[in-house]
Write a protein that holds these residues in place. Structure first.
Motif, PDB file in Angstrom:
ATOM      1  N   TYR A  51       5.926  52.680 -24.540  1.00  0.00           N
ATOM      2  CA  TYR A  51       7.369  52.151 -25.031  1.00  0.00           C
ATOM      3  C   TYR A  51       7.921  51.327 -23.750  1.00  0.00           C
ATOM      4  O   TYR A  51       8.457  51.852 -22.799  1.00  0.00           O
ATOM      5  CB  TYR A  51       8.399  53.233 -25.411  1.00  0.00           C
ATOM      6  N   THR A  58       7.109  49.702 -29.249  1.00  0.00           N
ATOM      7  CA  THR A  58       6.132  50.738 -29.047  1.00  0.00           C
ATOM      8  C   THR A  58       4.765  50.077 -29.146  1.00  0.00           C
ATOM      9  O   THR A  58       4.740  49.145 -30.029  1.00  0.00           O
ATOM     10  CB  THR A  58       6.135  51.989 -29.966  1.00  0.00           C
ATOM     11  N   PRO A  60       1.253  51.949 -29.846  1.00  0.00           N
ATOM     12  CA  PRO A  60       0.657  53.213 -30.043  1.00  0.00           C
ATOM     13  C   PRO A  60      -0.915  53.008 -30.012  1.00  0.00           C
ATOM     14  O   PRO A  60      -1.335  51.872 -30.257  1.00  0.00           O
ATOM     15  CB  PRO A  60       0.951  53.544 -31.395  1.00  0.00           C
ATOM     16  N   LYS A  65      -1.378  55.738 -34.698  1.00  0.00           N
ATOM     17  CA  LYS A  65      -0.628  54.814 -35.370  1.00  0.00           C
ATOM     18  C   LYS A  65      -0.368  55.412 -36.895  1.00  0.00           C
ATOM     19  O   LYS A  65      -1.281  55.928 -37.373  1.00  0.00           O
ATOM     20  CB  LYS A  65      -1.534  53.641 -35.520  1.00  0.00           C
ATOM     21  N   THR A  69       5.866  58.166 -33.684  1.00  0.00           N
ATOM     22  CA  THR A  69       6.891  57.174 -33.577  1.00  0.00           C
ATOM     23  C   THR A  69       7.568  57.580 -32.400  1.00  0.00           C
ATOM     24  O   THR A  69       7.750  58.794 -31.814  1.00  0.00           O
ATOM     25  CB  THR A  69       7.756  57.013 -34.651  1.00  0.00           C
ATOM     26  N   SER A  71      11.697  57.258 -30.454  1.00  0.00           N
ATOM     27  CA  SER A  71      12.916  56.970 -30.410  1.00  0.00           C
ATOM     28  C   SER A  71      13.379  57.180 -29.001  1.00  0.00           C
ATOM     29  O   SER A  71      12.786  57.903 -28.355  1.00  0.00           O
ATOM     30  CB  SER A  71      13.776  57.660 -31.484  1.00  0.00           C
TER      31      SER A  71
END
Length: 118
Positions: A51, A58, A60, A65, A69, A71
């Motif tokens: 990230y 991001t 991944p 994928k 995720t 944040s």
């Protein structure tokens, strides 16, 4: 002194979700990359997702994928890894790392265990 503290691991059944946290102290995140890695018993450490803080972007690995995720909480200098639709092969010790420059990862947190049962 920069420190990373990873937490949030646990045991879930396949299909479940977990949220891991990586709290960075000693440095206010601005242009760094925070990465998540994992290592299963008997296997090499595997890159999970990176990230880029300044881009809010991001990167991944293919294996996660669409399921994992990221944040962030700017005030808490924290990156969260949201793991959904977990599978038994996601079982591993998960680490977060911090890259300040363009080459190696500069700092590592301790691991947090994720166990997914079928």
């Amino acid at each position: 002194q920069v420190q990373l503290v990873a937490s949030g691991g646990g045991s879930v059944q396949a299909g479940g979700s977990l949220r891991l946290s990586c709290v960075v102290s000693g440095r206010t995140l601005s242009n760094e990359v925070v990465g998540w890695f994992r290592q299963a018993p008997g296997k090499d450490r595997e890159y999970v997702v990176g990230y880029k803080w300044s881009y809010d972007t991001t990167y991944p690995a293919d294996s996660v994928k669409g399921r994992f995720t990221i944040s962030r909480d700017i005030a808490r200098n924290t990156v969260y890894l949201h793991m959904n639709n977990l599978r038994p092969d996601d079982t591993a010790l998960y680490y977060c790392g911090l890259k300040i420059g363009r080459s190696d990862w500069d700092y590592w947190g301790q691991g947090t265990q994720v166990t997914v049962s079928s």
